[in-house]
Design an enzyme around this catalytic site. Structure first.
Site, mmCIF file in Angstrom:
data_model
loop_
_atom_site.group_PDB
_atom_site.id
_atom_site.type_symbol
_atom_site.label_atom_id
_atom_site.label_comp_id
_atom_site.label_asym_id
_atom_site.label_seq_id
_atom_site.Cartn_x
_atom_site.Cartn_y
_atom_site.Cartn_z
ATOM 1 N N LYS A 54 20.103 4.093 43.070
ATOM 2 C CA LYS A 54 19.078 3.970 43.650
ATOM 3 C C LYS A 54 18.264 2.691 42.879
ATOM 4 C CE LYS A 54 16.724 8.103 42.826
ATOM 5 N NZ LYS A 54 16.717 8.778 44.015
ATOM 6 N N ARG B 243 12.738 9.202 38.181
ATOM 7 C CA ARG B 243 13.917 9.668 38.678
ATOM 8 C C ARG B 243 15.331 9.365 38.222
ATOM 9 N NH1 ARG B 243 10.758 7.760 43.387
ATOM 10 N NH2 ARG B 243 10.553 9.579 44.667
ATOM 11 N N GLY C 49 22.560 18.403 40.831
ATOM 12 C CA GLY C 49 22.928 19.182 39.615
ATOM 13 C C GLY C 49 21.905 18.315 38.289
ATOM 14 N N MET D 136 18.720 16.157 37.016
ATOM 15 C CA MET D 136 17.149 15.964 37.126
ATOM 16 C C MET D 136 17.071 15.162 38.068
ATOM 17 S SD MET D 136 14.091 14.834 34.903
ATOM 18 C CE MET D 136 13.645 13.621 35.951
ATOM 19 N N ARG E 247 19.366 3.677 51.523
ATOM 20 C CA ARG E 247 20.699 3.785 51.279
ATOM 21 C C ARG E 247 21.782 4.064 52.394
ATOM 22 N NH1 ARG E 247 20.199 9.916 48.881
ATOM 23 N NH2 ARG E 247 18.932 10.693 50.459
ATOM 24 N N HIS F 30 52.525 30.053 55.913
ATOM 25 C CA HIS F 30 52.999 30.212 57.004
ATOM 26 C C HIS F 30 52.252 29.934 58.475
ATOM 27 C CE1 HIS F 30 54.715 32.105 60.799
ATOM 28 N NE2 HIS F 30 55.799 31.664 60.443
ATOM 29 N N ARG G 91 61.626 21.126 63.172
ATOM 30 C CA ARG G 91 62.133 22.077 62.385
ATOM 31 C C ARG G 91 63.021 23.054 63.123
ATOM 32 N NH1 ARG G 91 56.014 21.889 60.408
ATOM 33 N NH2 ARG G 91 56.246 21.479 62.497
ATOM 34 N N ARG H 275 65.669 18.269 61.503
ATOM 35 C CA ARG H 275 66.110 18.946 60.442
ATOM 36 C C ARG H 275 67.127 20.037 60.681
ATOM 37 N NH1 ARG H 275 61.589 21.839 56.688
ATOM 38 N NH2 ARG H 275 61.803 23.131 58.033
ATOM 39 N N GLU I 50 63.487 16.685 48.582
ATOM 40 C CA GLU I 50 62.294 17.616 48.481
ATOM 41 C C GLU I 50 62.604 18.554 47.041
ATOM 42 O OE1 GLU I 50 62.595 20.524 51.591
ATOM 43 O OE2 GLU I 50 64.612 20.108 52.073
ATOM 44 N N SER J 36 63.594 11.484 53.746
ATOM 45 C CA SER J 36 62.270 11.814 54.245
ATOM 46 C C SER J 36 61.716 12.682 53.115
ATOM 47 C CB SER J 36 62.526 12.729 55.479
ATOM 48 O OG SER J 36 61.384 13.327 56.016
ATOM 49 N N GLY K 189 60.220 15.665 51.695
ATOM 50 C CA GLY K 189 59.669 16.964 51.952
ATOM 51 C C GLY K 189 58.583 17.481 50.727
ATOM 52 N N THR K 190 57.412 16.894 50.794
ATOM 53 C CA THR K 190 56.315 16.993 49.929
ATOM 54 C C THR K 190 55.945 18.487 49.725
ATOM 55 O OG1 THR K 190 54.876 15.896 51.297
ATOM 56 C CG2 THR K 190 55.911 14.580 49.655
ATOM 57 N N ASN K 191 55.940 19.330 50.782
ATOM 58 C CA ASN K 191 55.417 20.369 50.460
ATOM 59 C C ASN K 191 56.708 21.205 49.407
ATOM 60 O OD1 ASN K 191 53.764 20.435 52.576
ATOM 61 N ND2 ASN K 191 55.084 21.693 53.935
ATOM 62 N N ASP K 192 57.825 21.242 49.642
ATOM 63 C CA ASP K 192 58.608 21.931 48.621
ATOM 64 C C ASP K 192 58.676 20.998 47.396
ATOM 65 O OD1 ASP K 192 60.335 24.164 49.591
ATOM 66 O OD2 ASP K 192 60.360 23.281 51.527
ATOM 67 N N CYS L 134 57.214 13.907 55.422
ATOM 68 C CA CYS L 134 57.107 14.970 56.592
ATOM 69 C C CYS L 134 56.594 15.990 56.152
ATOM 70 C CB CYS L 134 58.323 15.158 57.356
ATOM 71 S SG CYS L 134 59.800 15.740 56.126
ATOM 72 N N TYR M 87 57.129 5.222 57.177
ATOM 73 C CA TYR M 87 56.319 6.135 58.205
ATOM 74 C C TYR M 87 55.779 7.372 57.402
ATOM 75 C CZ TYR M 87 60.388 9.205 58.578
ATOM 76 O OH TYR M 87 61.400 9.987 58.694
#
Lengths: 892, 892
Positions: A26, A96, A105, A107, A350, A466, A572, A628, A756, A775, A777-780, A842, A862
């Site tokens: 501000k 202000r 949150g 003042m 702003r 899932h 898959r 895969r 993974e 590749s 497998g960032t989930n696992d 992936c 990629y």
């Protein structure tokens, strides 16, 4: 001597917009407007360094602060010609807070500071309106007491209500100046009784009280939590802005308003906003009076006159100012202004918030106007917001009430009849009626119902459960892990927040927010404008990172290609078996106790699998397709119901009892860490051999048919040991040789592996010896690195977010400092062995902008994501390419 | 010119024992014996470098090899006075492979090479025994054809059988020289018909054939598999030993024998072995004749005379040689020798295999004799073999037949009545009868039965399954994951390999080998000799690594202390609740839906927990005790049976239906990655608060009672984020402050964390800021790094071992190159933040010697293991301290 206070005024400012860190957003913008020569009420900013000092020194101020504030006040008096506490012409100020980033949150604001029993008379005289002066005083006491003295405003409201009642008034407006004067006395008594001290009447005391309140609010619980949730360091601190008051409520030549330099909803390049004559900012917010439009063109027939018509001179000046500001900041501005007796004052500017659609249009327009570069245009659109453009959304104007909130698992909104089984979903959808499939959690046997449904709602499961993964892949809206939901599968009804929805009743879900509504809520259909295509084209020209899609069905593949996917990064194969006739054969294979049993099932699967690949390769012709090999955590595929058991037993030619025993034998305590991935390929080599055969035969057929080369990239999942890859690679190569001989077509191919598991990342140097590509497998990898099952995490991860232990669900946005380091280690070690090693990701993170940026910085080739995330990834990849690198390793 | 061939003979050798890499073990020892001036038949060794060359150059020999072999043969002729192919005095040789490490699966031996139709006559003349010569020739053709020409020996046996039948003979001995001559002709015809070539008669051709066969056998499938399983690099190659034949079967002044310089079974310092007069080595093996003892003292009454009596001169010379060899090699030797016409020849010497008991005694004796140092004595005992000394073992002489083989999950053997439920186990044991508890898998509700049983047998689960871990902790023998077992819980019987054992029938298990036997097999009780204590004392003086125990019950703690544990490294508080009355309260706590519900259960648990700690702290007074706060994968504790459900429902004051719904709600797909560890502490802080209170109150009470300071080390499990530790640490510190105030005792304490997730290892630098210690939970770290659940791994890990994909179960011996790197990273980063950070390991690996060595090299302060593993760990830690460091990072 440190400079703790910086002044600003119409004749220039000591600060400027680049000094955001020191002055807060501000303060920096107020200074900048002054420097531009715009009409800004003068004032000064106490810097964020004072805040830092304050907390570093046991909540005390720097010694020089007092004299610097006094000096600033003196300058302010000079600039305004008013005096702080001056009875005849009192200087009134607003106070202000103003941090670097907008921070709810803390003042917010105290207006009219400087009023007291004496200066109120001066204000009355100057304004010629005694009632106005006393009403301002009353409001000041309420506001100040509330935010500085911590006396709740409800106490003041109560006294006001009593006064109105005693006088028989209906509205505040009926209160006379005398009534208000009496009320002010009561207010002061109230403050004394609540705080034990009189209300501070000396303006300087009021000011220091307000300054202290701003700094104290930096460390209140809400602010701390907000910062923790938004990763704002507490060291940043807040500034305090003290500014001369101007009044939009000094009669009919005064007004106040807000404006956007372009339409924040559509992006149209037209001034947009509203104003109120003879009003202060809070009146606009209160909504008692209907604001008037700014431009004549936007005046509704029969509506009140616009600012353009009512105050043509001020309007003309204002329009010039807005153009100046937009041109200067090179972005659409959100502006607050006041007109005091025909004189325009700018109170704030702003960058304006905008819808995705508006962001897109504004970015493209501004680039075309030459105001910004194409690179900047790319950076102006939040990739995640594109989701809004690709899916139907809840009409923001539609009346609705959420009965529950879960996780926003797959974006878009959908309405339909509530159904509780996949079969029901299919049946009702077949009858032409839209359905929402409601399950406690989904499993592969629900796939046909998920396909048939318009949306999916589950009571359990996280962002990568899932339901969530499959829904995103299909582009179906999904709300998962809606814990507030009680689902009674027997009675086929759900209860949430006292509301019950039975089978056949309408329900609406918003997969972008996680909200669930009873009934049918109005939707807005997506509209892919030309701007979208233009921005995507610009983005594609800038990015180095390729974008592929996770897809296995022809529909997914077509969708992905339509969205600009440059190949399939993850097909898959087990997902190709969800169809009822196929899953039977898959189950038969899994439960087989002998090689012959498996081979019999595999013989059924081979032609199906081959046909799938023929279709997929044909759709994706000319692009790479990473396949895969089978990777089912067994439990997802085991038959469960009696009916399924009987079906599989019959197909496998064994008794139901025998099958039941076998299923029991295959039960795993932790299937995610069980007999899956390449472990299946190792123990039952015939499965991968069948799959490799289907892939190479299909590629050969498509090559023969079309004359075009198809290059399948065969991917081995869940590798922990180089030897696993070696053993399976050898078998796949054998199949390739055999198929080449049989078909006479030498299909080109790559063999690579998922990374993974932490071990695979660590051993990447040796694994790379045998892999053509990695590749991630960032989930696992997230599951194992964190030791958190994605299917079980909803229960505590939401609590972790609430407590500020984590900022982001690590399944949604890659945990860069933990999981990310493993990705970096693997990339570095892999490339050291094999500099040309192809690297991709992936996991679900392939569609998350922050994760994509990380992938770009780590030098991946990629990302691969759900088809509907492809545009997001394209844009995010371009942004990553345009951003300067950031050294994430600093804290290691 | 490279030297490919090294000669040896009684006048000295070109090699020596240190040249094992070049000459193989056998060749190096033959050379060494020559250098010692011992009577060794002369010969030469073709080096392992020839093998390496052979495989690097498309299976061809170095150009110079031929001439070097010819030269060596010439020298051999000179040394023996015999000629290769010399009809009147033929040189006959043996050809043996000899790798650096003993390698089953490779070509072993061809004897009597050099015999043909002509030289056989020379042998007949020299030996004065035509039959002997023709029998040698016949045997040579069989052996050579079998190992070099790959004509199965069964074909030769068949011809021999026909010949005997035609002549009406009963035994081979009845075959005359003429019969054998005829047979040799038939043999040669057989070879021609099978191979298409005549049997090679030229001795040189025979020799090159044998040399080629040795090199070829290096790459046969069995050898490859063996090397893979034993991590022997294929680059090592094998040597070929060609040695002049000597004959122990040239009449009654000839003999052959084997000897150990000390008793390999007991370790007694007495010559041990046997010999046969007028025999060749293979006759001893064939077992047709009963060998005679070597020493007069060991002659059995009525037995044949000993060598000492029958051949006193040769015996005296032999004894001198054995003493020389033992003194030279400074270890008990396993020796082969032949006496040809009263002349002693040494054919082989090597370190002798021995039992654990013998190893211990020999090591201590030799150190006391001054033959080796104490350090060497420590290195001479395989730490794992100590298990044999601590548990009863199957009497090696007992007749028995294994009906199934599972994993050797907890060492020792046990017999008892088969029971199939924990209750039954308790009841029968109470009646004073030993039982073996048989379960498909065990769970915490089986604990009382496991306690009551003499041993545990499960059909499922790996080396670190519940059954295995608990059994080891209790010191109960256990065989787990015996997949060949079919357990019928309803009928209460098990079937394996066609054998059925019903409830009440006797069964025996051997937890050291994983074998299962029907009936009662004779045992040998353990005997902790003085040697054990002496060696342990020597070991303790050498090691830097401390050894603690994983223990929670008073019995475990006492056992651990008895075995020399220097503290408790892991007290699993949830294990303290296995008792039937306690598990009820634990379950009540876990299923509680409200804070009040949990608090009510916790109020019941607090006094129990406190009492446990009072007892534990009293037992372990003066030693550190690390207490892990609650870390139950929920599924282990949820009620399962109807009875349990009802019980818990009653205790919790809810309906069984409500409880069932709650249990369903708490179900997790992958409990190992679920709501456990500190995640429970975060979401239900009252649980850890109760535990911290119990710990500090107990410590205060013991301190008051005894005046001795107890330092509990409070350990937070499953930390992934520094913030988790921070939040819980703060709460524990608050409890500590409160207890200090209440009791007036300021208990000293540490707060630390498990490092058991890859993320925690990677983020160790920041986590160390808040931790007083790290304890590596390598069970979980292995699970997550590999992505393998220990409870589900048996199914495929055994297959992995069979295929040679892994050498060791990573739950048994730490995967140093994967999991180990994370330990190193965490240790390094943690110590960088906090140089004095205390580091320990408390996974199952803490009792595995290879893992202990790794821990020592990584600079850990202590290992913690099952009580019964403490002596193993003490010895292994001493060995680690004495071994030179090995750079394990070379391959990264």
């Amino acid at each position: 001597m440190s400079k703790w206070v910086l002044n600003f005024g119409p004749d220039g400012a000591e600060g400027r917009s680049e000094m955001r860190e020191l002055l807060g957003g501000k303060g920096a913008n107020l200074a900048e407007m002054c420097n531009l020569g715009l009409p800004v009420p003068p004032g000064f900013t106490i810097t964020t360094e004072v805040c830092t000092y304050y907390y570093a020194n046991d909540r005390t101020y720097p010694a020089e602060l007092k004299i610097q504030v006094e000096t600033a006040l003196k300058l302010l008096s000079e600039r305004t010609g008013k005096g702080f506490g001056d009875v005849s012409d009192p200087l009134l100020v607003s106070v202000r807070s103003g941090a670097r980033a907008s921070m709810p949150g803390m003042m917010d604001t105290v207006l009219n500071l400087g009023l007291n029993d004496e200066t109120v008379a001066g204000l009355a005289k100057l304004s010629g309106n005694e009632r106005f002066a006393w009403d301002s005083y009353r409001r000041f006491i309420t506001m100040y007491s509330n935010v500085v003295l911590e006396v709740g405003h409800e106490h003041f409201e109560e006294l006001l209500d009593i006064a109105k009642e005693e006088n028989g008034y209906e509205s505040d407006a009926e209160m006379t100046a005398d009534d208000l004067r009496t009320l002010v006395d009561q207010y002061k008594d109230l403050v004394r009784s609540k705080t034990g001290n009189p209300f501070p009447l000396a303006p300087e005391a009021q000011l220091w009280g307000a300054i202290g309140a701003v700094f104290a609010s930096w460390m209140n619980q809400r602010a701390i939590t907000y910062r923790r949730l938004n990763s704002i360091p507490s060291e940043w601190g807040t500034a305090v802005n003290v500014q001369a008051m101007v009044f939009g409520n000094m009669g009919d030549s005064s007004a106040t308003g807000v404006a956007f330099t372009r339409n924040p909803s559509t992006g149209e390049n037209l001034l947009y906003g509203e104003f109120l004559i003879n009003a202060q900012g809070e009146d606009v917010v209160a909504g008692i009076r209907t604001p008037q439009p700014l431009t004549a063109a936007s005046r509704k027939s029969g509506g009140k006159p616009s600012m353009e018509e009512a105050m043509p001179a001020a309007f003309a000046e204002f329009v010039a100012v807005t153009k100046r500001l937009e041109g200067h900041y090179r972005d659409m501005q959100d502006i607050e202004f006041t007109i005091e007796r025909d004189k325009l004052f700018m109170l704030q500017t702003r960058s304006g918030k905008r819808t995705a659609k508006a962001a897109l249009k504004i970015a493209v327009d501004m680039a075309n106007e030459g105001l910004i570069t194409k690179e900047e245009a790319i950076g102006r659109v939040d990739p995640l917001s594109l989701d809004q453009l690709l899916h139907p959304t809840i009409d923001p104007k539609a009346p609705r009430q959420a009965i529950a909130t879960g996780l926003p698992a797959s974006p878009g909104a959908a309405s339909g009849e509530a159904v509780f089984t996949a079969d029901d979903a299919e049946r009702v959808a077949h009858e032409g009626r839209p359905v929402i499939l409601i399950r406690v959690e989904t499993s592969p046997e629900d796939i046909h119902g998920m396909h048939a449904a318009k949306g999916i709602l589950t009571a359990r499961g996280g962002m990568t459960s899932h339901a969530a993964v499959v829904a995103r892949g299909m582009g179906r809206p999904c709300v998962s892990g809606a814990g507030g939901l009680k689902i009674d599968m027997t009675a086929e009804k759900l209860t949430a927040g006292g509301t019950t929805i039975a089978r056949g009743e309408w329900i609406t879900i918003d997969g972008s927010t996680g909200q669930v509504f009873k009934g049918r809520v109005q939707m807005v259909e997506p509209e892919l404008s030309g701007d979208f295509a233009i921005l995507m084209e610009w983005a594609d020209a800038k990015r180095a990172l390729k974008v592929r899609a996770n897809a296995e069905t022809p529909l997914d593949a077509k969708t992905a290609r339509g969205f600009g996917a440059e190949g399939i990064g993850l097909c898959r194969t087990e997902h190709m078996f969800f169809d009822a006739t196929r899953i039977l054969a898959v189950r038969q294979m899994i439960v087989a106790e002998t090689l012959e049993g498996r081979q019999s099932a595999l013989a059924k699967l081979l032609p199906m699998q081959r046909a799938d690949f023929v279709e997929l390769f044909t759709i994706m012709r000319g692009l790479p397709v990473t396949i895969r090999l089978l990777d089912p955590p067994l439990h997802e595929f085991l038959p469960k119901s009696d009916e399924e058991m009987n079906e599989v037993a019959e197909a496998a030619g064994v008794t139901a009892a025998r099958l039941r025993a076998r299923v029991h034998e295959l039960h795993e305590f932790n299937p995610m860490l069980g007999h899956r991935g390449c472990r299946l390929g190792i123990t039952f080599p015939e499965i991968y051999e069948m799959q490799a055969r289907a892939i190479f035969e299909a590629a050969a057929a498509v090559a023969k048919e079309t004359g075009e080369t198809v290059t399948p990239e065969v991917m081995i999942p869940l590798v922990a040991l180089k030897r696993e890859l070696d053993m399976l690679k050898e078998k796949i190569e054998q199949v390739h040789a055999a198929v080449s001989k049989e078909t006479g077509v030498e299909v080109p191919y790559l063999i690579g592996t998922m990374i993974e598991l932490p071990r695979a990342a660590l051993r990447a140097a040796e694994i790379a010896e045998s892999a053509d590509f990695f590749s991630f497998g960032t989930n696992d990898l997230t599951q194992t690195t964190f030791g958190i099952s994605r299917d079980d995490s909803a229960r505590f991860l939401s609590e972790y977010q609430r407590l500020g232990l984590i900022e982001q669900d690590p399944f949604v946005s890659l945990d860069i400092s933990g999981v990310g380091e493993l990705v970096e280690i693997a990339a570095e070690r892999g490339r050291k062995t094999k500099p040309k090693l192809k690297l991709g990701i992936c996991g679900e993170h392939g569609g998350d902008p922050a994760s994509i940026r990380f992938c770009a910085e780590t030098g991946l080739d990629y990302v691969s994501c759900s088809p509907y995330r492809v545009p997001i990834a394209r844009l995010a990849a371009a942004q990553a390419a345009l951003l300067p690198g950031k050294d994430r390793r600093e804290d290691r």
